[in-house]
Scaffold this motif. Structure first.
Motif, PDB file in Angstrom:
ATOM      1  N   TYR A   1      -0.825   5.342  10.181  1.00 12.36           N
ATOM      2  CA  TYR A   1      -1.077   5.511   8.751  1.00 12.36           C
ATOM      3  C   TYR A   1      -2.366   4.845   8.283  1.00 12.36           C
ATOM      4  O   TYR A   1      -2.801   3.847   8.848  1.00 12.36           O
ATOM      5  CB  TYR A   1       0.090   4.927   7.944  1.00 12.36           C
ATOM      6  N   SER A   2      -2.933   5.423   7.233  1.00 15.59           N
ATOM      7  CA  SER A   2      -4.001   4.760   6.497  1.00 15.59           C
ATOM      8  C   SER A   2      -3.381   4.134   5.260  1.00 15.59           C
ATOM      9  O   SER A   2      -2.410   4.654   4.719  1.00 15.59           O
ATOM     10  CB  SER A   2      -5.080   5.764   6.073  1.00 15.59           C
ATOM     11  N   TRP A   3      -3.935   3.030   4.795  1.00 17.04           N
ATOM     12  CA  TRP A   3      -3.418   2.333   3.619  1.00 17.04           C
ATOM     13  C   TRP A   3      -4.238   2.708   2.402  1.00 17.04           C
ATOM     14  O   TRP A   3      -5.464   2.707   2.461  1.00 17.04           O
ATOM     15  CB  TRP A   3      -3.542   0.821   3.810  1.00 17.04           C
ATOM     16  N   VAL A   4      -3.583   2.957   1.295  1.00 13.58           N
ATOM     17  CA  VAL A   4      -4.339   3.284   0.102  1.00 13.58           C
ATOM     18  C   VAL A   4      -3.997   2.320  -1.033  1.00 13.58           C
ATOM     19  O   VAL A   4      -2.832   2.024  -1.285  1.00 13.58           O
ATOM     20  CB  VAL A   4      -4.109   4.734  -0.360  1.00 13.58           C
ATOM     21  N   ASP A   5      -5.054   1.845  -1.667  1.00 12.68           N
ATOM     22  CA  ASP A   5      -4.948   0.930  -2.799  1.00 12.68           C
ATOM     23  C   ASP A   5      -5.630   1.616  -3.990  1.00 12.68           C
ATOM     24  O   ASP A   5      -6.811   1.957  -3.913  1.00 12.68           O
ATOM     25  CB  ASP A   5      -5.660  -0.381  -2.429  1.00 12.68           C
TER      26      ASP A   5
ATOM     27  N   SER B   1      -8.014   2.132   3.669  1.00 12.47           N
ATOM     28  CA  SER B   1      -8.416   1.396   4.858  1.00 12.47           C
ATOM     29  C   SER B   1      -7.634   1.949   6.036  1.00 12.47           C
ATOM     30  O   SER B   1      -6.565   2.541   5.870  1.00 12.47           O
ATOM     31  CB  SER B   1      -8.184  -0.097   4.685  1.00 12.47           C
ATOM     32  N   HIS B   2      -8.198   1.761   7.200  1.00 15.10           N
ATOM     33  CA  HIS B   2      -7.675   2.448   8.375  1.00 15.10           C
ATOM     34  C   HIS B   2      -7.422   1.442   9.487  1.00 15.10           C
ATOM     35  O   HIS B   2      -8.291   1.223  10.331  1.00 15.10           O
ATOM     36  CB  HIS B   2      -8.673   3.520   8.830  1.00 15.10           C
TER      37      HIS B   2
ATOM     38  N   HIS C   1       0.814  -1.215   0.000  1.00 19.27           N
ATOM     39  CA  HIS C   1       0.000   0.000   0.000  1.00 19.27           C
ATOM     40  C   HIS C   1       0.845   1.262   0.000  1.00 19.27           C
ATOM     41  O   HIS C   1       1.976   1.258   0.483  1.00 19.27           O
ATOM     42  CB  HIS C   1      -0.887   0.055   1.254  1.00 19.27           C
ATOM     43  N   ILE C   2       0.250   2.314  -0.504  1.00 17.52           N
ATOM     44  CA  ILE C   2       0.804   3.642  -0.274  1.00 17.52           C
ATOM     45  C   ILE C   2       0.263   4.086   1.088  1.00 17.52           C
ATOM     46  O   ILE C   2      -0.920   3.877   1.385  1.00 17.52           O
ATOM     47  CB  ILE C   2       0.383   4.600  -1.409  1.00 17.52           C
ATOM     48  N   LEU C   3       1.138   4.616   1.908  1.00 14.17           N
ATOM     49  CA  LEU C   3       0.707   5.000   3.254  1.00 14.17           C
ATOM     50  C   LEU C   3       0.524   6.512   3.339  1.00 14.17           C
ATOM     51  O   LEU C   3       1.334   7.266   2.799  1.00 14.17           O
ATOM     52  CB  LEU C   3       1.741   4.556   4.296  1.00 14.17           C
ATOM     53  N   VAL C   4      -0.542   6.911   3.991  1.00 17.66           N
ATOM     54  CA  VAL C   4      -0.798   8.339   4.197  1.00 17.66           C
ATOM     55  C   VAL C   4      -1.101   8.555   5.675  1.00 17.66           C
ATOM     56  O   VAL C   4      -1.542   7.620   6.350  1.00 17.66           O
ATOM     57  CB  VAL C   4      -1.990   8.838   3.348  1.00 17.66           C
ATOM     58  N   PRO C   5      -0.860   9.757   6.160  1.00 12.51           N
ATOM     59  CA  PRO C   5      -1.197  10.017   7.566  1.00 12.51           C
ATOM     60  C   PRO C   5      -2.630   9.585   7.836  1.00 12.51           C
ATOM     61  O   PRO C   5      -3.513   9.799   6.999  1.00 12.51           O
ATOM     62  CB  PRO C   5      -1.057  11.539   7.693  1.00 12.51           C
ATOM     63  N   LYS C   6      -2.832   8.984   8.957  1.00 18.17           N
ATOM     64  CA  LYS C   6      -4.117   8.327   9.229  1.00 18.17           C
ATOM     65  C   LYS C   6      -5.318   9.246   9.041  1.00 18.17           C
ATOM     66  O   LYS C   6      -5.355  10.355   9.549  1.00 18.17           O
ATOM     67  CB  LYS C   6      -4.134   7.749  10.631  1.00 18.17           C
ATOM     68  N   VAL C   7      -6.269   8.748   8.264  1.00 16.94           N
ATOM     69  CA  VAL C   7      -7.512   9.468   8.059  1.00 16.94           C
ATOM     70  C   VAL C   7      -8.519   8.864   9.011  1.00 16.94           C
ATOM     71  O   VAL C   7      -8.766   7.668   8.985  1.00 16.94           O
ATOM     72  CB  VAL C   7      -8.031   9.264   6.622  1.00 16.94           C
TER      73      VAL C   7
END
Lengths: 103, 489
Positions: free
Chosen positions: B143-147, B136-137, A93-99
């Motif tokens: 971090y949140s994961w993005v696909d 997804s969280h 996954h690409i990680l982003v600061p938690k949403v």
């Protein structure tokens, strides 16, 4: 819009725009950002001096129509290459600061 | 105390349909459902600087098809717009969608409700847009994961007009409409209809107003309903929730809501998520689309028969009941199976019975679609012909021959029946002997039957079947039994 109206971004509008772009504007930055935004709008305002009576709005720079592609898969990006370009990633996954979603 | 019947419900639905194409709407990465994250992606999908979207021709053709199927006006000049909002699953910071001049306007969807009543849903518009990625969280970590596999998947969004309904009918109406949309897109072959993979998703706008009012109440929007049943449940629940608020003298707030299918609850999304101001404007990266008369004509010629038409055909040409016709047209492949079998045998009701009985049961048990059924239409036709000619009782066909055919799909039904000695005994002399033996065994019953105790027929038939291992031709047995009983002294 009234051509004589003066653009003026107030604090409330500033924070609304910032919220929509998920930006935090610190109180110490407010004045500077407000001044920049208003300068930009003033500059755009200048365009209104042009007489556009009877001129169709220009929505697209080229006069092109139907710039379509056939439905053929190509140019996919390799997963590891794509993840490497991301500021942060794990193996999948690409990680982003938690949403915070719906909690 | 006011009751729910003192109110009317206003309902409007937005259905997102993922279109079946090889590649995505604005880029060449594969449009394929994948459980491995970030495998179907490209520089355009990820919005890398300097990339430009380019529209997939097939998406336009698919959108025209659904528009034609719903009787919409097709805007032959249509443009794309940017819908601006900020979320990590949307790499550009805007979704490419349509605002002014969407590809389809107006139109309607006709469908049949569960109770058999016809219903009509008027449409406002249908527009093309791209799907977003998925985030997804996880509970742990910062971090949140993005696909981004789903990002750029072509969609059409079908938007209905607000419709006024009786509170008790709104949920069934929404259910029936969503079901019909799923049928339609599958018949048009523009979407695979796989709900579990999110190929069709529905947002429901619901409000309540006092009966007879001209002013709509405050509406809410329940997001991302991913099955027909969930649409029905969520609408029912939201009507109850709003009725509860209004009855208590409280206000319904303008909110975006989530439906939790496990808990059967509706909860509000965080208020920040709701503060949407999409600031639509025409996307300068995409040239306007001109749909020529020739192109429109070409798509018109590719239009298949639609489920409502086929349903009518099953009833008028094949004499099936409304219920049978509805079930058989539920899946395009099921209808195709019926149509192919019906070319080989004219016992249409029997075909329907088999499809909705033994075959459906087998498919459900094994989680198979009709295409994967080992017995093909020719095989089913043979089976039905055997039953109709009296060579096989229905019971033997269902219990013995059909399972054999499933295991030996390459063998003709009759050969299988012969090899396993399932063919009915049609030897009148042999059967007569059996029946005479039984009459001799049950003289009292035979006499009573002759004197009019018709209920005893079942007992005699049962004895014949028992002694012949179920292989006596039922028609012939009935004839012989009637004759031999008449001869009883």
């Amino acid at each position: 819009m009234n051509p004589n109206s003066q653009p003026n971004v107030d604090r409330q509008t500033l924070h609304k725009i910032a919220q929509l772009a998920r930006l935090d504007i610190a109180a110490t930055e407010e004045e500077a950002v407000l001044s920049d935004l208003n300068q930009i709008l003033d500059w755009v305002e200048k365009l209104k001096e042009l007489d556009t009576e009877g001129v169709e709005p220009l929505r697209f720079m080229s006069g092109e129509m139907n710039n379509l592609r056939e439905d053929i898969p190509n140019n996919a990006l390799n997963k590891s290459a794509a993840l490497k370009l991301a500021p942060k990633a794990d193996q999948d996954h690409i990680l982003v600061p938690k949403v915070l979603n719906n909690d | 105390m006011p009751t729910l019947s003192d109110y009317e419900v206003v309902i409007g639905l937005e259905v997102h349909v993922q279109l079946q194409t090889q590649s995505k709407i604005f880029s060449g990465d594969a449009n394929q459902f994948s459980t491995t994250p970030n495998t179907n992606i490209s520089a355009i999908t990820l919005a890398h600087p300097g990339t430009l979207p380019k529209l997939n021709r097939q998406v336009v053709a698919h959108a025209i098809k659904i528009g034609l199927a719903c009787g919409c006006h097709i805007n032959q000049e249509t443009i794309f717009a940017r819908k601006n909002y900020f979320y990590p699953d949307l790499p550009k910071g805007y979704q490419i969608s349509q605002d002014k001049a969407p590809i389809c306007e107006g139109g309607k969807v006709e469908f049949v409700l569960k109770d058999g009543k016809k219903a009509v849903m008027p449409l406002t518009r249908i527009h093309m847009e791209e799907d977003a990625g998925k985030s997804s969280h996880p509970d742990e970590g910062a971090y949140s994961w993005v696909d981004y596999n789903r990002a750029g998947t072509p969609l059409v969004e079908i938007v209905t007009d607000p419709v006024v309904c009786h509170p008790n009918e709104a949920a069934a109406f929404a259910y029936g409409y969503f079901k019909e949309i799923r049928k339609l897109v599958q018949y048009l072959e523009i979407c695979d209809g796989k709900m579990e993979q999110g190929s069709l998703r529905c947002d429901a706008n619901v409000s309540l107003m006092p009966k007879g009012s001209q002013v709509f109440g405050q509406r809410t929007e329940v997001k991302n309903l991913n099955s027909m049943r969930n649409v029905q449940r969520a609408v029912t629940l939201e009507i109850e929730r709003q009725f509860g608020l209004l009855s208590a003298g409280e206000q319904v707030l303008r909110q975006t809501l989530n439906f939790d299918a496990q808990k059967n609850t509706i909860t509000a999304m965080r208020s920040k998520e709701e503060m949407n101001d999409y600031r639509y404007f025409p996307d300068p990266d995409l040239a306007p689309v001109m749909i020529s008369d020739e192109w429109l004509q070409e798509v018109k010629q590719q239009m298949p028969a639609l489920p409502q038409q086929l349903q009518d055909k099953l009833m008028t040409d094949f004499g099936l009941s409304a219920y049978d016709a509805e079930v058989i047209t539920e899946e395009k492949a099921l209808y195709a199976y019926f149509a192919q079998t019906a070319k080989l045998t004219s016992h249409y009701k029997l075909i329907a019975n088999w499809l909705m009985g033994d075959i459906k049961e087998y498919l459900n048990q094994h989680h198979l679609s009709i295409e994967a059924l080992p017995v093909k239409p020719a095989g089913l036709a043979q089976l039905i012909t055997l039953i109709e000619s009296g060579k096989l009782s229905h019971t033997i066909a269902s219990r013995e021959l059909f399972p054999l055919m499933l295991k030996n799909p390459e063998q003709p039904a009759e050969a299988l029946a012969q090899a396993h000695r399932l063919v009915a005994n049609q030897d009148a002399d042999e059967l007569s002997e059996v029946i005479k033996g039984i009459i001799a065994q049950f003289p009292k019953e035979a006499k009573a039957y002759k004197q009019g105790k018709k209920k005893l027929k079942g007992m005699f038939m049962g004895q014949v079947m028992k002694q012949t291992g179920g292989k006596a031709d039922p028609k012939l047995t009935t004839q012989l039994l009637d004759r031999l009983i008449a001869e009883v002294e």
